[in-house]
Design a protein around this motif. Structure first.
Motif, PDB file in Angstrom:
ATOM      1  N   ILE A  78      13.488  47.600  97.411  1.00 36.55           N
ATOM      2  CA  ILE A  78      12.151  48.207  97.332  1.00 36.55           C
ATOM      3  C   ILE A  78      11.566  48.032  95.936  1.00 36.55           C
ATOM      4  CG2 ILE A  78      10.855  50.358  97.439  1.00 36.55           C
ATOM      5  CD1 ILE A  78      12.691  51.283  99.656  1.00 36.55           C
ATOM      6  N   PHE A  79      12.363  48.329  94.911  1.00 40.71           N
ATOM      7  CA  PHE A  79      11.788  48.279  93.568  1.00 40.71           C
ATOM      8  C   PHE A  79      11.467  46.859  93.115  1.00 40.71           C
ATOM      9  CE2 PHE A  79      13.017  52.690  93.532  1.00 40.71           C
ATOM     10  CZ  PHE A  79      11.972  53.255  92.832  1.00 40.71           C
ATOM     11  N   GLU A  80      12.145  45.875  93.711  1.00 37.99           N
ATOM     12  CA  GLU A  80      11.775  44.487  93.410  1.00 37.99           C
ATOM     13  C   GLU A  80      10.354  44.182  93.853  1.00 37.99           C
ATOM     14  OE1 GLU A  80      16.060  42.166  93.817  1.00 37.99           O
ATOM     15  OE2 GLU A  80      14.532  41.905  95.359  1.00 37.99           O
ATOM     16  N   ARG A  81       9.918  44.867  94.914  1.00 36.13           N
ATOM     17  CA  ARG A  81       8.612  44.544  95.487  1.00 36.13           C
ATOM     18  C   ARG A  81       7.520  45.533  95.121  1.00 36.13           C
ATOM     19  NH1 ARG A  81      12.615  42.965  98.651  1.00 36.13           N
ATOM     20  NH2 ARG A  81      12.469  40.992  99.783  1.00 36.13           N
ATOM     21  N   LEU A  82       7.916  46.732  94.733  1.00 36.33           N
ATOM     22  CA  LEU A  82       6.932  47.773  94.431  1.00 36.33           C
ATOM     23  C   LEU A  82       5.939  47.298  93.379  1.00 36.33           C
ATOM     24  CD1 LEU A  82       6.262  50.630  95.271  1.00 36.33           C
ATOM     25  CD2 LEU A  82       7.692  51.488  93.432  1.00 36.33           C
ATOM     26  N   GLY A  83       6.441  46.585  92.361  1.00 33.77           N
ATOM     27  CA  GLY A  83       5.572  46.080  91.290  1.00 33.77           C
ATOM     28  C   GLY A  83       4.483  45.176  91.835  1.00 33.77           C
ATOM     29  N   ASN A  84       4.849  44.283  92.769  1.00 31.25           N
ATOM     30  CA  ASN A  84       3.854  43.373  93.346  1.00 31.25           C
ATOM     31  C   ASN A  84       2.773  44.130  94.097  1.00 31.25           C
ATOM     32  OD1 ASN A  84       5.416  41.321  92.378  1.00 31.25           O
ATOM     33  ND2 ASN A  84       6.428  40.911  94.339  1.00 31.25           N
ATOM     34  N   THR A  85       3.213  45.178  94.822  1.00 29.01           N
ATOM     35  CA  THR A  85       2.239  45.982  95.557  1.00 29.01           C
ATOM     36  C   THR A  85       1.302  46.690  94.600  1.00 29.01           C
ATOM     37  OG1 THR A  85       3.776  46.319  97.372  1.00 29.01           O
ATOM     38  CG2 THR A  85       2.007  47.898  97.175  1.00 29.01           C
ATOM     39  N   ILE A  86       1.860  47.302  93.557  1.00 30.22           N
ATOM     40  CA  ILE A  86       1.030  48.046  92.612  1.00 30.22           C
ATOM     41  C   ILE A  86       0.066  47.106  91.899  1.00 30.22           C
ATOM     42  CG2 ILE A  86       1.110  49.365  90.460  1.00 30.22           C
ATOM     43  CD1 ILE A  86       3.648  50.708  91.577  1.00 30.22           C
ATOM     44  N   GLN A  87       0.550  45.913  91.558  1.00 28.04           N
ATOM     45  CA  GLN A  87      -0.306  44.923  90.900  1.00 28.04           C
ATOM     46  C   GLN A  87      -1.521  44.586  91.774  1.00 28.04           C
ATOM     47  OE1 GLN A  87       1.778  41.259  90.308  1.00 28.04           O
ATOM     48  NE2 GLN A  87       0.029  40.224  89.429  1.00 28.04           N
ATOM     49  N   LEU A  88      -1.263  44.293  93.049  1.00 25.78           N
ATOM     50  CA  LEU A  88      -2.351  43.945  93.964  1.00 25.78           C
ATOM     51  C   LEU A  88      -3.298  45.120  94.153  1.00 25.78           C
ATOM     52  CD1 LEU A  88      -3.629  42.089  96.111  1.00 25.78           C
ATOM     53  CD2 LEU A  88      -1.985  42.993  97.746  1.00 25.78           C
ATOM     54  N   MET A  89      -2.716  46.307  94.350  1.00 18.36           N
ATOM     55  CA  MET A  89      -3.562  47.450  94.660  1.00 18.36           C
ATOM     56  C   MET A  89      -4.384  47.913  93.491  1.00 18.36           C
ATOM     57  SD  MET A  89      -1.552  49.687  97.415  1.00 18.36           S
ATOM     58  CE  MET A  89      -1.208  50.764  96.093  1.00 18.36           C
ATOM     59  N   SER A  90      -3.827  47.842  92.276  1.00 13.35           N
ATOM     60  CA  SER A  90      -4.620  48.327  91.142  1.00 13.35           C
ATOM     61  C   SER A  90      -5.809  47.409  90.891  1.00 13.35           C
ATOM     62  CB  SER A  90      -3.754  48.495  89.891  1.00 13.35           C
ATOM     63  OG  SER A  90      -2.894  47.400  89.751  1.00 13.35           O
ATOM     64  N   VAL A  91      -5.601  46.088  90.990  1.00 11.96           N
ATOM     65  CA  VAL A  91      -6.740  45.174  90.812  1.00 11.96           C
ATOM     66  C   VAL A  91      -7.771  45.422  91.913  1.00 11.96           C
ATOM     67  CG1 VAL A  91      -7.470  42.770  90.753  1.00 11.96           C
ATOM     68  CG2 VAL A  91      -5.327  43.437  89.689  1.00 11.96           C
ATOM     69  N   ALA A  92      -7.296  45.573  93.162  1.00 11.16           N
ATOM     70  CA  ALA A  92      -8.214  45.781  94.275  1.00 11.16           C
ATOM     71  C   ALA A  92      -8.976  47.083  94.115  1.00 11.16           C
ATOM     72  CB  ALA A  92      -7.448  45.792  95.596  1.00 11.16           C
ATOM     73  N   PHE A  93      -8.277  48.113  93.651  1.00 10.71           N
ATOM     74  CA  PHE A  93      -8.925  49.415  93.552  1.00 10.71           C
ATOM     75  C   PHE A  93      -9.973  49.435  92.449  1.00 10.71           C
ATOM     76  CE2 PHE A  93      -9.052  53.993  92.692  1.00 10.71           C
ATOM     77  CZ  PHE A  93      -9.454  54.373  93.950  1.00 10.71           C
ATOM     78  N   LEU A  94      -9.639  48.806  91.312  1.00  6.09           N
ATOM     79  CA  LEU A  94     -10.636  48.712  90.227  1.00  6.09           C
ATOM     80  C   LEU A  94     -11.870  47.973  90.717  1.00  6.09           C
ATOM     81  CD1 LEU A  94      -8.674  48.004  86.929  1.00  6.09           C
ATOM     82  CD2 LEU A  94     -10.223  49.887  87.449  1.00  6.09           C
ATOM     83  N   THR A  95     -11.642  46.868  91.461  1.00  4.74           N
ATOM     84  CA  THR A  95     -12.772  46.115  91.995  1.00  4.74           C
ATOM     85  C   THR A  95     -13.618  46.997  92.917  1.00  4.74           C
ATOM     86  OG1 THR A  95     -11.232  44.263  92.018  1.00  4.74           O
ATOM     87  CG2 THR A  95     -13.379  43.901  93.034  1.00  4.74           C
ATOM     88  N   THR A  96     -12.939  47.786  93.745  1.00  4.49           N
ATOM     89  CA  THR A  96     -13.670  48.708  94.634  1.00  4.49           C
ATOM     90  C   THR A  96     -14.601  49.608  93.832  1.00  4.49           C
ATOM     91  OG1 THR A  96     -11.773  48.794  96.097  1.00  4.49           O
ATOM     92  CG2 THR A  96     -13.405  50.508  96.371  1.00  4.49           C
ATOM     93  N   LEU A  97     -14.049  50.228  92.784  1.00  5.63           N
ATOM     94  CA  LEU A  97     -14.853  51.178  92.011  1.00  5.63           C
ATOM     95  C   LEU A  97     -15.989  50.482  91.289  1.00  5.63           C
ATOM     96  CD1 LEU A  97     -12.167  53.593  90.546  1.00  5.63           C
ATOM     97  CD2 LEU A  97     -13.541  53.824  92.615  1.00  5.63           C
ATOM     98  N   ILE A  98     -15.715  49.266  90.754  1.00  9.18           N
ATOM     99  CA  ILE A  98     -16.755  48.537  90.028  1.00  9.18           C
ATOM    100  C   ILE A  98     -17.913  48.207  90.975  1.00  9.18           C
ATOM    101  CG2 ILE A  98     -17.271  46.341  88.894  1.00  9.18           C
ATOM    102  CD1 ILE A  98     -14.430  46.503  87.685  1.00  9.18           C
ATOM    103  N   ILE A  99     -17.606  47.952  92.251  1.00  7.39           N
ATOM    104  CA  ILE A  99     -18.673  47.686  93.213  1.00  7.39           C
ATOM    105  C   ILE A  99     -19.326  48.990  93.654  1.00  7.39           C
ATOM    106  CG2 ILE A  99     -19.185  46.765  95.525  1.00  7.39           C
ATOM    107  CD1 ILE A  99     -16.706  44.968  95.201  1.00  7.39           C
ATOM    108  N   ALA A 100     -18.499  49.978  94.007  1.00  8.63           N
ATOM    109  CA  ALA A 100     -19.018  51.142  94.727  1.00  8.63           C
ATOM    110  C   ALA A 100     -19.786  52.121  93.838  1.00  8.63           C
ATOM    111  CB  ALA A 100     -17.876  51.861  95.424  1.00  8.63           C
ATOM    112  N   ILE A 101     -19.296  52.384  92.616  1.00  4.50           N
ATOM    113  CA  ILE A 101     -19.934  53.439  91.816  1.00  4.50           C
ATOM    114  C   ILE A 101     -21.375  53.094  91.434  1.00  4.50           C
ATOM    115  CG2 ILE A 101     -19.783  54.679  89.604  1.00  4.50           C
ATOM    116  CD1 ILE A 101     -16.851  55.056  90.128  1.00  4.50           C
TER     117      ILE A 101
END
Lengths: 340, 307
Positions: A92-115
């Protein structure tokens, strides 16, 4: 405040224990399991399998197996994957980093568009811009995220090409018509297949479609939230006062209204963050992103129960933790809220 | 309108319900997107119900000569890898997808209403216990739980759960994981309503608690429940299709929009866009229609809004 946080943390423990019991029970009732692979084997008799089960402790009653599992988890041993025989925690921990990396970039993009869109929609309520973005937000909320991912693949990976051809160089028409061009965007994976040291641009390209998929999906919801909060604030007395004392509109919006509109948004963000992991399950599966969501999908296909158990517990911890964060942030940002 | 030509001695109760209904309808009609939603959804339901009369094709019959055909006049949405007509299969799939969405909502709203009503009406220990239960269900990671529960459902040897590629099991797990929102909503409504005079009056008349809860208080809390239920249908359809897309939902050969999309994944990468485009379009149109209808209902039923 400290007392409140401590009390909430203590309340979270029984909740987690009950959740782990429920999930463990469900999983122990499900078919398959570590010995199912041997059932088809003609060299093994039913007695052999029973002996193996006894060896692995699988013949014990559910509550006993649960206690064994729980005792090990507390000491940091999450069991071993049925499929790879490697420790669940390592996998799990081998992959958790990849998930967090993808999600944080995606989430920042969401906020930059939405706010910004939410703010402009609210300030110019009922304008053409507001109508169009409100409609688009409805569309965004109704699109099935997995379908959206497939559409992105066919447009950016199958139909459109990289306009630079190896033989004839750059030509804009290569974008849609080119014999020897590569696809405009990669359709899966985190890096090119077999690449030892992928460049930054290769990494960004591989991230592009999954990020767009997650970001546009979330943007609809957050635009609606932002618009709603802004509308609520904008009609309050103190905004009228700020205007009346001659402040320019820009300053009224950015420094007076926005500050108070963002407070509830931060709470909502904390509450919705764990749901992102659910979205990541689809994104990672479609784009072969080597993260926790894809691991869960593969483990569910193979009936790898220790792995499923571990991933669900991590997600439950995240949900409970972010609920607490949301409540604490709310109290911290809004001085009127008091907990004791 | 007929009522205007009637004489003045009509009973007030009758005219009240009539104007109430026509007022709601008038307000709903003003929400243009909600009306469009009703039209689109009606067309989809009509197509799903009447497909055997509309379409000349059999949803299961494959045709080796017509495999992977792009949309044409004969096959308006193309054909799939076995040469089956996509439109026909999508309409049959619509039967399953729409039914699952509706039934899962019935399960979810029933549980949610019961839990919320009991918690809000009785308060105290009951409330505390039921709300802890709600917190517990809210803390379960949804999509992950759906997947392991569906693995479990598939293994159970209960005919009802296995019917039509596992539809019964899917309805059950979607319902059991979707009631928390309704429960909180109903509880909130009941907390306010139970202090009202009409509840006091009913109690003075010696009416039992259960009867007060279901015959007196619940109808007054109906508006937000209806709106929440409408939106829950859309949510359940998305969840079912997501689960079927991952291969953990309704199993082929029973077609649903989700599992048709799933089998089209590889075709999509070969450029056969229609096999994935149309199933997703069906889900999208259904969900956006229902969401707009919910939006329209919320506006139309809001008692604070007057014409």
């Amino acid at each position: 405040m400290t007392n409140y946080i401590i009390r909430r943390l203590l309340q979270a423990i029984p909740l987690l224990i009950v959740i782990s019991m429920i999930v463990f029970l469900l999983i122990s009732l499900a078919p398959g399991g570590p010995t199912s692979a041997f059932e088809e084997n003609p060299n093994l008799t039913a007695e052999d399998i029973a002996r193996l089960e006894a060896q692995l402790g699988l013949d014990a009653p559910v509550y006993e197996r649960y206690l064994t599992w729980a005792g090990k988890v507390v000491r940091g041993d999450w069991g071993y994957s049925n499929a790879t025989r490697r420790p669940v925690r390592t996998e799990i921990f081998e992959r958790l980093g990849n998930t967090i990396q993808l999600m944080s970039v995606a989430f920042l993009t969401t906020l930059i568009i939405a706010i910004p869109i939410g703010i402009i929609s609210a300030v110019r309520q009922y304008s053409l811009f507001d109508h169009i973005t409100t409609f688009l937000a409805f569309v965004g909320q109704a699109i099935p995220i997995f379908w959206f991912g497939l559409i992105l693949i066919i447009i950016f990976n199958v139909w459109l090409n990289n306009p630079v051809s190896p033989s004839t160089g750059f030509q804009l028409s290569h974008l849609w018509n080119c014999g020897d061009c590569s696809p405009l965007m990669p359709g899966g994976g985190m890096t090119p297949y077999g690449a030892e040291n992928p460049t930054l641009s290769q990494r960004i390209q591989h991230m592009f479609l999954p990020v767009i998929m997650l970001a546009l999906f979330g943007a609809g919801t957050y635009t609606r939230y932002m618009r709603g909060q802004m509308l609520e604030v904008i009609h309050l007395d103190y905004i009228r006062t700020a205007r009346a004392k001659g402040l320019n509109e820009r300053k009224v919006i950015t420094s007076h209204a926005l500050k108070n509109a963002l407070t509830p948004i931060i709470t909502i963000i904390a509450l919705e963050l764990p749901a992102l992991f659910g979205g990541a399950l689809f994104t990672e599966t479609i784009f072969s992103w080597p993260g926790m969501g894809r691991l869960f999908y593969r483990s569910a296909q193979r009936g790898d129960y220790p792995m499923l158990m571990g991933i669900i517990m991590i997600n439950a911890v995240l949900i409970i933790f972010f609920n607490l964060v949301a409540d604490v942030m709310y109290a911290f940002l809004d001085p009127r809220v008091r907990y004791d | 309108m007929a009522t205007t030509t009637m004489t003045a001695n009509q009973t007030p109760a009758l005219s009240n319900t009539r104007t109430m209904r026509s007022m709601i309808w008038r307000r709903f009609r003003r929400h243009r997107m909600a009306v469009a939603g009703v039209i689109v959804l009606s067309l989809l339901i009509f197509g799903a119900v009447a497909v055997s009369f509309i379409s000349p094709y059999d949803p299961e019959k494959s045709s080796m000569r017509e495999r992977r055909e792009p949309p044409s006049l004969a096959h308006p949405m193309g054909t799939d890898t076995l040469g089956r007509d996509m439109f026909t299969r999508l309409m049959y799939g619509g039967r399953i997808s729409l039914t699952v969405g509706l039934l899962a909502t019935v399960v979810g709203v029933t549980i949610g209403t019961l839990v919320g009503a009991l918690a809000g009406f009785y308060g105290g220990m009951t409330d505390n216990l039921l709300m802890r239960l709600t917190d517990l269900f809210i803390s379960l990671p949804r999509i992950f739980m759906l997947i392991i529960m569906s693995l479990l459902m598939r293994s159970l040897d209960v005919p009802f759960l296995q019917a039509y590629g596992g539809v019964g099991g899917i309805v059950f797990i979607l319902g059991i994981l979707s009631w928390t929102g309704v429960a909180r909503l109903v509880r909130g409504q009941f907390l306010g309503l139970k202090e009202k005079e009409f509840v006091e009056a009913a109690r003075t008349l010696g009416i039992g608690n259960l009867r007060i809860v279901f015959r007196h208080v619940l109808p007054n809390a109906a508006t937000p429940i209806i709106v929440a239920a409408t939106l829950l249908v859309a949510g359940s359809i998305i969840s079912e299709s997501g689960l079927s897309f991952l291969g953990f939902g309704v199993q082929p050969p029973t077609p649903t929009w989700g599992n048709m999309l799933s089998s089209a994944q590889d075709e999509m990468r070969k450029g056969n866009w229609w096999m994935a485009f149309f199933p997703g379009l069906m889900i999208f149109l259904t969900v956006i229609s229902i969401n707009y209808i919910g939006d329209g209902l919320r506006d139309a039923l809001d008692p604070r809004k007057t014409d």
